[in-house]
Every structure is written in C-alpha cells, then in structure tokens.
Design an enzyme around this catalytic site. Structure first.
Site, short mmCIF file in Angstrom:
data_model
loop_
_atom_site.label_atom_id
_atom_site.label_comp_id
_atom_site.label_asym_id
_atom_site.label_seq_id
_atom_site.Cartn_x
_atom_site.Cartn_y
_atom_site.Cartn_z
N TYR A 1 3.42 43.94 50.12
CA TYR A 1 3.78 42.52 50.28
C TYR A 1 5.28 42.38 50.43
O TYR A 1 5.77 41.70 51.34
CB TYR A 1 3.29 41.70 49.09
CG TYR A 1 3.71 40.25 49.19
CD1 TYR A 1 3.11 39.41 50.13
CD2 TYR A 1 4.73 39.72 48.39
CE1 TYR A 1 3.51 38.08 50.26
CE2 TYR A 1 5.13 38.40 48.51
CZ TYR A 1 4.51 37.58 49.45
OH TYR A 1 4.92 36.26 49.59
N SER B 1 10.21 35.73 51.83
CA SER B 1 10.03 35.55 50.38
C SER B 1 11.22 36.17 49.66
O SER B 1 11.85 37.10 50.18
CB SER B 1 8.75 36.27 49.94
OG SER B 1 8.67 36.30 48.53
N1 LIG Z 1 3.72 30.51 46.54
C1 LIG Z 1 4.67 31.41 46.36
O1 LIG Z 1 5.09 31.72 45.21
C2 LIG Z 1 5.33 32.06 47.55
C3 LIG Z 1 6.53 32.74 47.36
C4 LIG Z 1 7.13 33.35 48.46
C5 LIG Z 1 6.54 33.27 49.72
N2 LIG Z 1 5.36 32.61 49.87
C6 LIG Z 1 4.77 32.57 51.22
O2 LIG Z 1 4.46 31.25 51.57
C7 LIG Z 1 3.39 31.26 52.54
C8 LIG Z 1 2.37 30.21 52.16
O3 LIG Z 1 1.74 30.57 50.96
P1 LIG Z 1 1.38 29.50 49.83
O4 LIG Z 1 2.26 29.76 48.67
O5 LIG Z 1 1.34 28.13 50.38
O6 LIG Z 1 -0.08 30.03 49.42
P2 LIG Z 1 -1.51 29.39 49.56
O7 LIG Z 1 -1.57 28.07 48.89
O8 LIG Z 1 -2.45 30.46 49.09
O9 LIG Z 1 -1.69 29.18 51.13
C9 LIG Z 1 -1.94 30.23 52.02
C10 LIG Z 1 -2.41 29.65 53.35
O10 LIG Z 1 -2.64 30.76 54.25
C11 LIG Z 1 -3.95 30.65 54.76
N3 LIG Z 1 -4.55 31.96 54.97
C12 LIG Z 1 -4.68 32.96 54.07
N4 LIG Z 1 -5.38 33.98 54.61
C13 LIG Z 1 -5.69 33.59 55.87
C14 LIG Z 1 -6.42 34.17 56.92
N5 LIG Z 1 -6.98 35.39 56.80
N6 LIG Z 1 -6.58 33.49 58.08
C15 LIG Z 1 -6.06 32.25 58.19
N7 LIG Z 1 -5.34 31.65 57.26
C16 LIG Z 1 -5.17 32.30 56.10
C17 LIG Z 1 -4.75 29.88 53.70
O11 LIG Z 1 -5.83 29.21 54.31
P3 LIG Z 1 -7.38 29.63 54.22
O12 LIG Z 1 -7.60 30.24 52.87
O13 LIG Z 1 -8.08 28.33 54.43
O14 LIG Z 1 -7.59 30.58 55.35
C18 LIG Z 1 -3.72 28.89 53.21
O15 LIG Z 1 -3.69 27.76 54.05
C19 LIG Z 1 2.86 32.70 52.57
O16 LIG Z 1 3.37 33.34 53.72
C20 LIG Z 1 3.44 33.32 51.31
O17 LIG Z 1 3.63 34.70 51.44
C21 LIG Z 1 4.74 32.00 48.83
#
Ligand SMILES: NC(=O)c1ccc[n+]([C@@H]2O[C@H](COP(=O)([O-])OP(=O)(O)OC[C@H]3O[C@@H](n4cnc5c(N)ncnc54)[C@H](OP(=O)(O)O)[C@@H]3O)[C@@H](O)[C@H]2O)c1
Length: 262
Positions: free
Chosen positions: A160, A147
């Site tokens: 985080y 990130s």
């Molecule tokens: N969106 C941003 O602004 C941003 C910025 C920088 C980095 N990121 C990174 O991108 C990655 C994806 O995030 P996203 O933005 O796509 O967010 P998101 O829409 O909230 O997706 C998160 C995913 O992780 C899964 N997850 C969460 N807790 C879990 C658990 N305990 N066991 C299994 N699966 C779990 C969720 O599935 P379930 O809830 O179905 O389990 C969901 O599929 C993350 O690593 C995040 O740190 C995001």
C-alpha cells in the site's frame, strides 16, 4: 468554500470511488460547484442514491457507472462509456483506492495485486486516456490520491505504502510534463481520515493524530490544484511528512513498524 472549477476546467468531472468517503465528498463538492458528474464504484445502489441527491440539490447531471476498477479492462470500459455518451471529462478525480494491512508474505497475493491494479494501474490508464482531450481543449484538471503512507516506507502496509509513493511520483512527474498546457494536476496525501478505509484495510492500530474529515481532504486538494505540485492534508500530517523527509531512514522505518505492527 468555492473553487470556480466549472469556469477553470469545464462542465464535467469524473470521480472514481464515489460511493463513500473522500470520493463521495468530492462528488458532493463538485456538484455544489455546478459541475455535471460521472461517478464510478462497485456499489451501484450507493451511486444511484448519491446521483439522486446531487441532481435534486444542485440540478446537475450525474451519470453512474458501476464498475469493478480492479478489472483489467476497467479503463477501456470507462472510456467506451464516455465515448458512447459523448462526454468529455474536464476534471478527473483519481480517488478509488484500498489498503491492506499485515505481514506481507501472509497477505493474500491476489488481493495485493488487485490493490496495485486499483491504486496504480487504473489511474495511469485513465490519465493516459483523458489527458489528450484535456490538452486539445487547452484546459483540464486531475487530482491523484496519494497518502502520508506514500511519503515514507510503512512496514505491515508495504505494498500500500509503495502504491501511494508511486501515485505521488507519477503525479508530480506529470505536473512537469503538463506545465503550460492548461492542464493542472496535483497529488493529495491524506493522513488518517474518517472513512470506510480503515475497515476495508483491516486497520485497528491506534493512530497518534486525530482523524481528518473527507471534506477536509477535498478542500485541501481543490485549493492546491493549479497552485502546487502536491499537498499533504492537515497540519499534523504535514509535520509528519516533513519529519519523514529528513529523518534517518532506519529510525523512520522502525518507528512505523512499531506503529503499524499486526
Ligand atoms: N481514509 C484514509 O485514512 C486515507 C488516508 C490516505 C489515503 N487515502 C486514500 O483515499 C482514497 C479514498 O479512500 P477513502 O478513505 O474514501 O476510503 P473508502 O471510504 O473505503 O472509499 C473507497 C472508495 O473506493 C471504491 N473502491 C474500492 N475498491 C474498488 C473497486 N475494486 N472498484 C471500484 N471502486 C472501488 C469504493 O467503492 P465500492 O466499494 O462501492 O467499489 C469507495 O467508493 C483511497 O485512494 C485511499 O487510499 C485514504
């Protein structure tokens, strides 16, 4: 946009956190490339719906594994499921992750520890289990979700930010070890991206850079895999990361503290 992933890495990709956001966009893109998928997350109904959509649209095989990835035996369970179904993972997208937001000592400690388990320990365990097979086959790919928050210290998102700095360093170090083996690895640092992340991380702060889409992040990652050690998604986020690399540390921390204050 096509990436020739099947030709480069093999038949099957595993995506953690495929039920929404960036992981879902990865699964859709990889299926469109003709790759069979193993998709993992807690929400089984969302996985099954996605699997049906991808099977119908692209004729690929999709195995759903509903699993809480914060469980200490999660990586063992996934490895056992793969062995049981004789699946070799050729491309691993270590994407599942969550954030937390607040004054550190006021946040729930169990939630902080679960976040570190999900964001750091699980990707380490999965990489450890899958790299030997990739090396044996002489090819493979790994994408690690870091990130922009891992490129600099972020007050009010302390654990985080540290978990994502871990991912970047872990991934880049492995890049150094995997050179010449046929196994590519890249860390991707998204900035603010329109997904469910903000909601689950309790983040309401206004961000000065317009959000990117999950598909932007996927395209940036897959373009960089096999070419770069790590990549930041989007020009504004690149500029932010570049600034963070030389800005006076105290100033950087104080500015981030203002931006992310609870
Ligand atoms: N969106 C941003 O602004 C941003 C910025 C920088 C980095 N990121 C990174 O991108 C990655 C994806 O995030 P996203 O933005 O796509 O967010 P998101 O829409 O909230 O997706 C998160 C995913 O992780 C899964 N997850 C969460 N807790 C879990 C658990 N305990 N066991 C299994 N699966 C779990 C969720 O599935 P379930 O809830 O179905 O389990 C969901 O599929 C993350 O690593 C995040 O740190 C995001």
């Amino acid at each position: 946009m096509t990436f020739n992933l099947k030709q480069r890495y093999g038949q099957t990709a595993m995506v953690t956190g495929a039920s929404s956001g960036i992981g879902k966009a990865f699964a859709q893109t990889l299926a469109a490339e003709g790759m069979n998928l193993v998709i993992v997350a807690r929400r089984e109904a969302a996985l099954v719906e996605l699997a049906t959509e991808l099977q119908e649209a692209h004729g690929v095989q999709v195995v759903c594994i509903p699993q809480d990835l914060t469980a200490l035996d999660a990586a063992d369970n996934l490895a056992a499921a793969l062995t049981e179904q004789s699946i070799d993972v050729d491309l691993l997208i270590n994407n599942a992750g969550v954030g937390t937001h607040g004054r550190f000592e006021e946040l729930d400690l169990d939630r902080e520890k679960a976040m570190i388990q999900l964001n750091c320990q699980l990707p380490v365990a999965l990489a450890h289990k899958l790299i030997p097979g990739m090396k044996e086959r002489g090819r493979g790919g790994i994408v690690m979700l870091a990130s922009v928050a891992g490129q600099m210290p972020v007050p009010y998102m302390a654990a985080y930010s540290a978990s994502k700095a871990f991912m970047r360093f872990f991934s880049e170090s492995l890049w150094g070890e995997l050179r010449g083996t046929g196994v590519d690895i890249v860390s991707i640092s998204p900035g603010d991206t329109a997904t469910e992340f903000r909601q689950t991380a309790d983040l309401n702060n206004k961000f000065p850079i317009p959000p990117r889409t999950a598909q932007d992040v996927v395209n940036t990652s897959l373009k960089a895999l096999g070419k770069k050690t790590s990549v930041v998604d989007g020009i504004m986020n690149k500029l932010t990361a570049w600034w963070a690399s030389w800005a006076p540390r105290k100033l950087l921390i104080l500015m981030n503290g203002k931006l992310w204050k609870v």
